[in-house]
Design an enzyme around this catalytic site. Structure first.
Site, PDB file in Angstrom:
ATOM      1  N   GLY A  49       0.879  -1.174   0.000  1.00  0.00           N
ATOM      2  CA  GLY A  49       0.000   0.000   0.000  1.00  0.00           C
ATOM      3  C   GLY A  49       0.902   1.205   0.000  1.00  0.00           C
ATOM      4  O   GLY A  49       1.880   1.250  -0.727  1.00  0.00           O
ATOM      5  N   GLU A  50       0.603   2.142   0.872  1.00  0.00           N
ATOM      6  CA  GLU A  50       1.441   3.337   0.980  1.00  0.00           C
ATOM      7  C   GLU A  50       2.033   3.337   2.390  1.00  0.00           C
ATOM      8  O   GLU A  50       1.286   3.509   3.361  1.00  0.00           O
ATOM      9  CB  GLU A  50       0.558   4.565   0.707  1.00  0.00           C
ATOM     10  CG  GLU A  50       1.326   5.821   0.440  1.00  0.00           C
ATOM     11  CD  GLU A  50       2.375   5.656  -0.666  1.00  0.00           C
ATOM     12  OE1 GLU A  50       2.038   5.134  -1.739  1.00  0.00           O
ATOM     13  OE2 GLU A  50       3.530   6.036  -0.436  1.00  0.00           O
ATOM     14  N   SER A  51       3.338   3.135   2.470  1.00  0.00           N
ATOM     15  CA  SER A  51       3.938   2.922   3.790  1.00  0.00           C
ATOM     16  C   SER A  51       3.799   4.133   4.708  1.00  0.00           C
ATOM     17  O   SER A  51       3.662   3.971   5.924  1.00  0.00           O
ATOM     18  CB  SER A  51       5.404   2.531   3.650  1.00  0.00           C
ATOM     19  OG  SER A  51       6.118   3.521   2.951  1.00  0.00           O
ATOM     20  N   CYS A  81       6.129  -5.379   0.401  1.00  0.00           N
ATOM     21  CA  CYS A  81       6.272  -4.071  -0.236  1.00  0.00           C
ATOM     22  C   CYS A  81       6.220  -2.944   0.805  1.00  0.00           C
ATOM     23  O   CYS A  81       7.177  -2.788   1.550  1.00  0.00           O
ATOM     24  CB  CYS A  81       5.226  -3.930  -1.342  1.00  0.00           C
ATOM     25  SG  CYS A  81       5.719  -2.729  -2.573  1.00  0.00           S
ATOM     26  N   ARG A 108      12.925   3.176  -0.923  1.00  0.00           N
ATOM     27  CA  ARG A 108      11.542   3.234  -1.443  1.00  0.00           C
ATOM     28  C   ARG A 108      11.540   3.503  -2.941  1.00  0.00           C
ATOM     29  O   ARG A 108      12.379   4.238  -3.444  1.00  0.00           O
ATOM     30  CB  ARG A 108      10.752   4.343  -0.742  1.00  0.00           C
ATOM     31  CG  ARG A 108      10.382   3.980   0.679  1.00  0.00           C
ATOM     32  CD  ARG A 108       9.551   5.073   1.312  1.00  0.00           C
ATOM     33  NE  ARG A 108       8.233   5.182   0.693  1.00  0.00           N
ATOM     34  CZ  ARG A 108       7.371   6.170   0.968  1.00  0.00           C
ATOM     35  NH1 ARG A 108       7.686   7.106   1.818  1.00  0.00           N
ATOM     36  NH2 ARG A 108       6.207   6.190   0.369  1.00  0.00           N
ATOM     37  N   ILE A 135       5.205  -3.383  -7.587  1.00  0.00           N
ATOM     38  CA  ILE A 135       4.443  -2.147  -7.836  1.00  0.00           C
ATOM     39  C   ILE A 135       5.108  -1.020  -7.063  1.00  0.00           C
ATOM     40  O   ILE A 135       5.054  -0.995  -5.829  1.00  0.00           O
ATOM     41  CB  ILE A 135       2.975  -2.280  -7.363  1.00  0.00           C
ATOM     42  CG1 ILE A 135       2.306  -3.491  -8.003  1.00  0.00           C
ATOM     43  CG2 ILE A 135       2.198  -0.994  -7.673  1.00  0.00           C
ATOM     44  CD1 ILE A 135       0.958  -3.840  -7.388  1.00  0.00           C
ATOM     45  N   ARG A 136       5.751  -0.134  -7.782  1.00  0.00           N
ATOM     46  CA  ARG A 136       6.530   0.929  -7.116  1.00  0.00           C
ATOM     47  C   ARG A 136       7.297   0.332  -5.936  1.00  0.00           C
ATOM     48  O   ARG A 136       7.258   0.820  -4.806  1.00  0.00           O
ATOM     49  CB  ARG A 136       5.631   2.069  -6.647  1.00  0.00           C
ATOM     50  CG  ARG A 136       5.041   2.864  -7.806  1.00  0.00           C
ATOM     51  CD  ARG A 136       4.048   3.903  -7.330  1.00  0.00           C
ATOM     52  NE  ARG A 136       4.698   4.880  -6.482  1.00  0.00           N
ATOM     53  CZ  ARG A 136       4.220   5.280  -5.305  1.00  0.00           C
ATOM     54  NH1 ARG A 136       3.100   4.808  -4.843  1.00  0.00           N
ATOM     55  NH2 ARG A 136       4.861   6.182  -4.608  1.00  0.00           N
ATOM     56  N   HIS A 171       4.718  -8.472  -4.396  1.00  0.00           N
ATOM     57  CA  HIS A 171       3.408  -8.976  -3.958  1.00  0.00           C
ATOM     58  C   HIS A 171       3.165 -10.377  -4.534  1.00  0.00           C
ATOM     59  O   HIS A 171       2.760 -10.489  -5.693  1.00  0.00           O
ATOM     60  CB  HIS A 171       2.285  -8.099  -4.510  1.00  0.00           C
ATOM     61  CG  HIS A 171       2.294  -6.681  -4.045  1.00  0.00           C
ATOM     62  ND1 HIS A 171       1.422  -6.195  -3.111  1.00  0.00           N
ATOM     63  CD2 HIS A 171       3.053  -5.627  -4.416  1.00  0.00           C
ATOM     64  CE1 HIS A 171       1.643  -4.903  -2.922  1.00  0.00           C
ATOM     65  NE2 HIS A 171       2.627  -4.534  -3.707  1.00  0.00           N
ATOM     66  N   GLU A 173       0.738 -12.171  -3.426  1.00  0.00           N
ATOM     67  CA  GLU A 173      -0.720 -12.330  -3.291  1.00  0.00           C
ATOM     68  C   GLU A 173      -1.465 -11.850  -4.542  1.00  0.00           C
ATOM     69  O   GLU A 173      -2.660 -12.073  -4.670  1.00  0.00           O
ATOM     70  CB  GLU A 173      -1.221 -11.616  -2.023  1.00  0.00           C
ATOM     71  CG  GLU A 173      -1.375 -10.099  -2.100  1.00  0.00           C
ATOM     72  CD  GLU A 173      -0.057  -9.328  -2.041  1.00  0.00           C
ATOM     73  OE1 GLU A 173       1.022  -9.943  -2.038  1.00  0.00           O
ATOM     74  OE2 GLU A 173      -0.129  -8.084  -2.012  1.00  0.00           O
TER      75      GLU A 173
HETATM   76  N1  GLN Z   1       5.856   2.754  -2.958  1.00  0.00           N
HETATM   77  C1  GLN Z   1       5.081   2.355  -1.824  1.00  0.00           C
HETATM   78  C2  GLN Z   1       5.654   2.940  -0.544  1.00  0.00           C
HETATM   79  O1  GLN Z   1       6.667   3.493  -0.539  1.00  0.00           O
HETATM   80  C3  GLN Z   1       5.021   0.848  -1.715  1.00  0.00           C
HETATM   81  C4  GLN Z   1       4.250   0.277  -2.875  1.00  0.00           C
HETATM   82  C5  GLN Z   1       3.576  -1.008  -2.568  1.00  0.00           C
HETATM   83  O2  GLN Z   1       3.372  -1.383  -1.416  1.00  0.00           O
HETATM   84  N2  GLN Z   1       3.150  -1.670  -3.612  1.00  0.00           N
HETATM   85  O3  GLN Z   1       5.094   2.875   0.484  1.00  0.00           O
END
Ligand code: GLN
Length: 188
Positions: A49-51, A81, A108, A135-136, A171, A173
């Site tokens: 997600g977004e840390s 992630c 990151r 993903i990113r 990921h 999952e």
């Molecule tokens: N780029 C996100 C972060 O820095 C992590 C991306 C992800 O969890 N898929 O939090």
């Protein structure tokens, strides 16, 4: 017999997909949002997600100290992630709330931007071939102490284990591959 009770931190991000994968492995997944729910589980997944968002919410709800206390008692934790970023002791060039449990330094968005998301096959130490979606994604630029590298992608470290802590930059999952979920269940 009911499967292992594995919690998935469900504050933000890709938690439903972990729930589905765990169910397919025969576990009893449950979404975790409160300190009390943390007392009822045998293992915890911190999803992608977004840390920064997950970190702030975790702190606002008083879950960070509780997660650390449960881990000190032996509860295994797997971060995918953003979850990996939250487990790390060091985050390169950025100040943000994190659990600071694992002897790794992460970078990151190390694999580029959203448009650079991709699915790939990985060779995981002791497990063989697994699949993962990046993903990113962050990568790990340093490990020390008891942390052991389990997988690389393009010469970057993307999976690490340290005792009952597991971290993947990707990921699993979001694929059909259940090998890393099964591995975490064995750790739990
Ligand atoms: N780029 C996100 C972060 O820095 C992590 C991306 C992800 O969890 N898929 O939090």
């Amino acid at each position: 017999m009911a499967g292992k009770r594995i919690g998935i931190l469900a504050l933000q991000g890709a938690f439903i997909e972990h729930e589905n994968a765990l169910r397919k492995c025969g576990a009893s997944p449950r979404q975790v949002r409160t300190a009390q729910e943390l007392d009822e589980i045998e293992g915890l997944i911190i999803p992608g997600g977004e840390s920064t968002t997950i970190g702030k919410l975790m702190q606002a709800y008083g879950l960070d100290d509780k997660i650390k206390a449960r881990h000190a008692e032996g509860m295994p934790i797997w971060g995918t992630c953003a979850g990996m970023i939250l487990l790390a002791k060091e985050i390169a060039e950025i100040e943000q709330v994190h659990l600071s449990l694992m002897d790794i330094s992460v970078r990151r968005n190390g694999f580029g931007r959203q448009v650079d998301s991709f699915e790939t096959e990985l060779e995981v130490e002791g497990l063989g071939r697994s699949r993962g979606v990046f993903i990113r994604a962050p990568y790990v630029d340093k490990v020390w102490g008891e942390a052991r590298v389990l997988a690389y992608h393009q010469e970057r470290i993307v999976m690490v284990q340290e005792g009952k802590l597991l971290a993947t930059a990707f990921h699993p999952e979001l694929t059909e591959d259940l090998s890393i979920h099964s591995y975490f269940l064995e750790m739990s």
